[in-house]
Design a protein around this motif. Structure first.
Motif, PDB file in Angstrom:
ATOM      1  N   MET A 211       0.827  -1.175   0.000  1.00 16.21           N
ATOM      2  CA  MET A 211       0.000   0.000   0.000  1.00 16.21           C
ATOM      3  C   MET A 211       0.873   1.240   0.000  1.00 16.21           C
ATOM      4  SD  MET A 211      -3.595   0.672   1.332  1.00 16.21           S
ATOM      5  CE  MET A 211      -4.085   1.573  -0.096  1.00 16.21           C
ATOM      6  N   GLY A 212       2.121   1.136  -0.226  1.00 15.51           N
ATOM      7  CA  GLY A 212       2.966   2.313  -0.227  1.00 15.51           C
ATOM      8  C   GLY A 212       3.399   2.662   1.166  1.00 15.51           C
ATOM      9  N   ASN A 213       3.136   3.890   1.609  1.00 19.25           N
ATOM     10  CA  ASN A 213       3.561   4.266   2.952  1.00 19.25           C
ATOM     11  C   ASN A 213       2.404   4.217   3.939  1.00 19.25           C
ATOM     12  OD1 ASN A 213       2.128   6.743   2.937  1.00 19.25           O
ATOM     13  ND2 ASN A 213       3.766   7.700   1.772  1.00 19.25           N
ATOM     14  N   SER A 214       2.760   4.297   5.187  1.00 19.64           N
ATOM     15  CA  SER A 214       1.770   4.160   6.251  1.00 19.64           C
ATOM     16  C   SER A 214       0.759   5.300   6.259  1.00 19.64           C
ATOM     17  CB  SER A 214       2.482   4.059   7.599  1.00 19.64           C
ATOM     18  OG  SER A 214       1.576   3.675   8.601  1.00 19.64           O
ATOM     19  N   ALA A 215       1.177   6.500   5.869  1.00 21.00           N
ATOM     20  CA  ALA A 215       0.252   7.642   5.849  1.00 21.00           C
ATOM     21  C   ALA A 215      -0.846   7.425   4.813  1.00 21.00           C
ATOM     22  CB  ALA A 215       1.006   8.938   5.575  1.00 21.00           C
ATOM     23  N   SER A 216      -0.492   6.935   3.623  1.00 20.39           N
ATOM     24  CA  SER A 216      -1.521   6.689   2.611  1.00 20.39           C
ATOM     25  C   SER A 216      -2.384   5.501   3.006  1.00 20.39           C
ATOM     26  CB  SER A 216      -0.903   6.494   1.229  1.00 20.39           C
ATOM     27  OG  SER A 216      -0.079   5.356   1.186  1.00 20.39           O
ATOM     28  N   ALA A 217      -1.800   4.522   3.672  1.00 24.10           N
ATOM     29  CA  ALA A 217      -2.587   3.393   4.167  1.00 24.10           C
ATOM     30  C   ALA A 217      -3.585   3.867   5.217  1.00 24.10           C
ATOM     31  CB  ALA A 217      -1.670   2.317   4.744  1.00 24.10           C
ATOM     32  N   ARG A 218      -3.148   4.759   6.094  1.00 26.18           N
ATOM     33  CA  ARG A 218      -4.046   5.299   7.131  1.00 26.18           C
ATOM     34  C   ARG A 218      -5.188   6.080   6.491  1.00 26.18           C
ATOM     35  NH1 ARG A 218      -6.411   4.438  11.728  1.00 26.18           N
ATOM     36  NH2 ARG A 218      -4.471   4.065  12.798  1.00 26.18           N
ATOM     37  N   GLU A 219      -4.867   6.865   5.481  1.00 19.88           N
ATOM     38  CA  GLU A 219      -5.899   7.641   4.785  1.00 19.88           C
ATOM     39  C   GLU A 219      -6.926   6.711   4.140  1.00 19.88           C
ATOM     40  OE1 GLU A 219      -6.152  10.704   1.040  1.00 19.88           O
ATOM     41  OE2 GLU A 219      -4.393  10.834   2.330  1.00 19.88           O
ATOM     42  N   ALA A 220      -6.436   5.652   3.484  1.00 28.90           N
ATOM     43  CA  ALA A 220      -7.336   4.677   2.860  1.00 28.90           C
ATOM     44  C   ALA A 220      -8.197   3.993   3.919  1.00 28.90           C
ATOM     45  CB  ALA A 220      -6.524   3.646   2.078  1.00 28.90           C
ATOM     46  N   PHE A 221      -7.569   3.583   5.010  1.00 30.15           N
ATOM     47  CA  PHE A 221      -8.306   2.922   6.092  1.00 30.15           C
ATOM     48  C   PHE A 221      -9.417   3.830   6.620  1.00 30.15           C
ATOM     49  CE2 PHE A 221      -9.075   2.043  10.575  1.00 30.15           C
ATOM     50  CZ  PHE A 221      -9.258   0.672  10.580  1.00 30.15           C
ATOM     51  N   ASP A 222      -9.068   5.087   6.876  1.00 32.08           N
ATOM     52  CA  ASP A 222     -10.048   6.025   7.423  1.00 32.08           C
ATOM     53  C   ASP A 222     -11.222   6.234   6.474  1.00 32.08           C
ATOM     54  OD1 ASP A 222      -8.548   6.265   9.734  1.00 32.08           O
ATOM     55  OD2 ASP A 222      -7.636   8.175   9.151  1.00 32.08           O
ATOM     56  N   LYS A 223     -10.965   6.252   5.164  1.00 37.29           N
ATOM     57  CA  LYS A 223     -12.051   6.389   4.180  1.00 37.29           C
ATOM     58  C   LYS A 223     -12.942   5.146   4.176  1.00 37.29           C
ATOM     59  CE  LYS A 223      -9.785   9.551   0.995  1.00 37.29           C
ATOM     60  NZ  LYS A 223      -9.192   9.713  -0.337  1.00 37.29           N
ATOM     61  N   MET A 224     -12.337   3.983   4.348  1.00 39.33           N
ATOM     62  CA  MET A 224     -13.088   2.727   4.306  1.00 39.33           C
ATOM     63  C   MET A 224     -13.864   2.468   5.588  1.00 39.33           C
ATOM     64  SD  MET A 224     -10.194   0.454   2.494  1.00 39.33           S
ATOM     65  CE  MET A 224      -9.330   1.111   1.087  1.00 39.33           C
ATOM     66  N   ASP A 225     -13.416   3.061   6.677  1.00 35.74           N
ATOM     67  CA  ASP A 225     -14.060   2.887   7.983  1.00 35.74           C
ATOM     68  C   ASP A 225     -15.279   3.814   8.052  1.00 35.74           C
ATOM     69  OD1 ASP A 225     -14.647   2.266  10.615  1.00 35.74           O
ATOM     70  OD2 ASP A 225     -13.043   3.516  11.441  1.00 35.74           O
ATOM     71  N   THR A 226     -16.324   3.438   7.321  1.00 36.64           N
ATOM     72  CA  THR A 226     -17.466   4.339   7.141  1.00 36.64           C
ATOM     73  C   THR A 226     -18.235   4.619   8.421  1.00 36.64           C
ATOM     74  OG1 THR A 226     -18.867   2.480   6.427  1.00 36.64           O
ATOM     75  CG2 THR A 226     -17.744   3.766   4.698  1.00 36.64           C
ATOM     76  N   ASP A 227     -18.187   3.699   9.387  1.00 39.86           N
ATOM     77  CA  ASP A 227     -18.881   3.953  10.657  1.00 39.86           C
ATOM     78  C   ASP A 227     -17.960   4.573  11.708  1.00 39.86           C
ATOM     79  OD1 ASP A 227     -17.341   1.795  11.474  1.00 39.86           O
ATOM     80  OD2 ASP A 227     -19.047   0.501  11.924  1.00 39.86           O
ATOM     81  N   LYS A 228     -16.707   4.826  11.322  1.00 42.11           N
ATOM     82  CA  LYS A 228     -15.712   5.476  12.187  1.00 42.11           C
ATOM     83  C   LYS A 228     -15.503   4.743  13.519  1.00 42.11           C
ATOM     84  CE  LYS A 228     -15.255   8.492   8.998  1.00 42.11           C
ATOM     85  NZ  LYS A 228     -14.367   8.068   7.937  1.00 42.11           N
ATOM     86  N   SER A 229     -15.558   3.406  13.450  1.00 38.61           N
ATOM     87  CA  SER A 229     -15.377   2.587  14.645  1.00 38.61           C
ATOM     88  C   SER A 229     -13.906   2.332  14.959  1.00 38.61           C
ATOM     89  CB  SER A 229     -16.077   1.240  14.457  1.00 38.61           C
ATOM     90  OG  SER A 229     -15.430   0.495  13.429  1.00 38.61           O
ATOM     91  N   GLY A 230     -13.031   2.622  14.009  1.00 39.70           N
ATOM     92  CA  GLY A 230     -11.620   2.304  14.187  1.00 39.70           C
ATOM     93  C   GLY A 230     -11.280   0.891  13.742  1.00 39.70           C
ATOM     94  N   GLU A 231     -12.280   0.197  13.219  1.00 48.81           N
ATOM     95  CA  GLU A 231     -12.096  -1.167  12.704  1.00 48.81           C
ATOM     96  C   GLU A 231     -12.951  -1.331  11.457  1.00 48.81           C
ATOM     97  OE1 GLU A 231     -11.411  -3.785  16.683  1.00 48.81           O
ATOM     98  OE2 GLU A 231     -13.473  -3.155  16.295  1.00 48.81           O
ATOM     99  N   LEU A 232     -12.512  -2.224  10.577  1.00 50.43           N
ATOM    100  CA  LEU A 232     -13.276  -2.525   9.380  1.00 50.43           C
ATOM    101  C   LEU A 232     -14.044  -3.820   9.589  1.00 50.43           C
ATOM    102  CD1 LEU A 232     -10.616  -1.774   6.610  1.00 50.43           C
ATOM    103  CD2 LEU A 232     -12.346  -0.230   7.556  1.00 50.43           C
ATOM    104  N   ASP A 233     -15.356  -3.766   9.343  1.00 56.84           N
ATOM    105  CA  ASP A 233     -16.169  -4.977   9.437  1.00 56.84           C
ATOM    106  C   ASP A 233     -16.266  -5.629   8.047  1.00 56.84           C
ATOM    107  OD1 ASP A 233     -18.147  -3.598   7.953  1.00 56.84           O
ATOM    108  OD2 ASP A 233     -19.312  -3.106   9.744  1.00 56.84           O
ATOM    109  N   PHE A 234     -17.023  -6.711   7.954  1.00 59.97           N
ATOM    110  CA  PHE A 234     -17.116  -7.465   6.703  1.00 59.97           C
ATOM    111  C   PHE A 234     -17.500  -6.573   5.526  1.00 59.97           C
ATOM    112  CE2 PHE A 234     -19.524  -9.690   3.501  1.00 59.97           C
ATOM    113  CZ  PHE A 234     -18.703 -10.769   3.196  1.00 59.97           C
ATOM    114  N   ASP A 235     -18.566  -5.775   5.690  1.00 63.39           N
ATOM    115  CA  ASP A 235     -19.050  -4.944   4.584  1.00 63.39           C
ATOM    116  C   ASP A 235     -18.022  -3.894   4.180  1.00 63.39           C
ATOM    117  OD1 ASP A 235     -21.493  -6.318   4.402  1.00 63.39           O
ATOM    118  OD2 ASP A 235     -22.466  -4.986   5.845  1.00 63.39           O
ATOM    119  N   GLU A 236     -17.363  -3.310   5.150  1.00 63.78           N
ATOM    120  CA  GLU A 236     -16.336  -2.314   4.842  1.00 63.78           C
ATOM    121  C   GLU A 236     -15.144  -2.952   4.142  1.00 63.78           C
ATOM    122  OE1 GLU A 236     -17.084   0.891   8.457  1.00 63.78           O
ATOM    123  OE2 GLU A 236     -16.032  -0.975   8.903  1.00 63.78           O
TER     124      GLU A 236
END
Length: 72
Positions: A1-26
């Motif tokens: 995924m490149g660097n950790s900052a871009s990975a964090r940005e991607a994770f935050d966008k995918m974490d649609t419920d802002k729980s700090g974790e990705l569930d199955f649908d996310e």
């Protein structure tokens, strides 16, 4: 995924419920956004392979492992 900052940005966008974790649908949406067309079984396998704490969701550290696998 490149660097950790871009990975964090991607994770935050995918974490649609802002729980700090990705569930199955996310995770399904995230993998599709990476250009893949996974089956539900494949997503369950990704979770099983990368869910270090066994809670059925991926936190950021666990997500980095999944992102590396899917991108690679």
């Amino acid at each position: 995924m490149g660097n950790s900052a871009s990975a964090r940005e991607a994770f935050d966008k995918m974490d649609t419920d802002k729980s700090g974790e990705l569930d199955f649908d996310e995770i399904m949406a995230a993998v599709k956004a990476m250009g893949q067309d996974p089956s539900e079984e494949k997503i369950h396998q990704y979770i099983k392979d990368h869910d270090a704490d066994g809670n059925g969701r991926l936190d950021f550290a666990e997500f980095e492992g999944l992102a590396a696998q899917v991108a690679g």
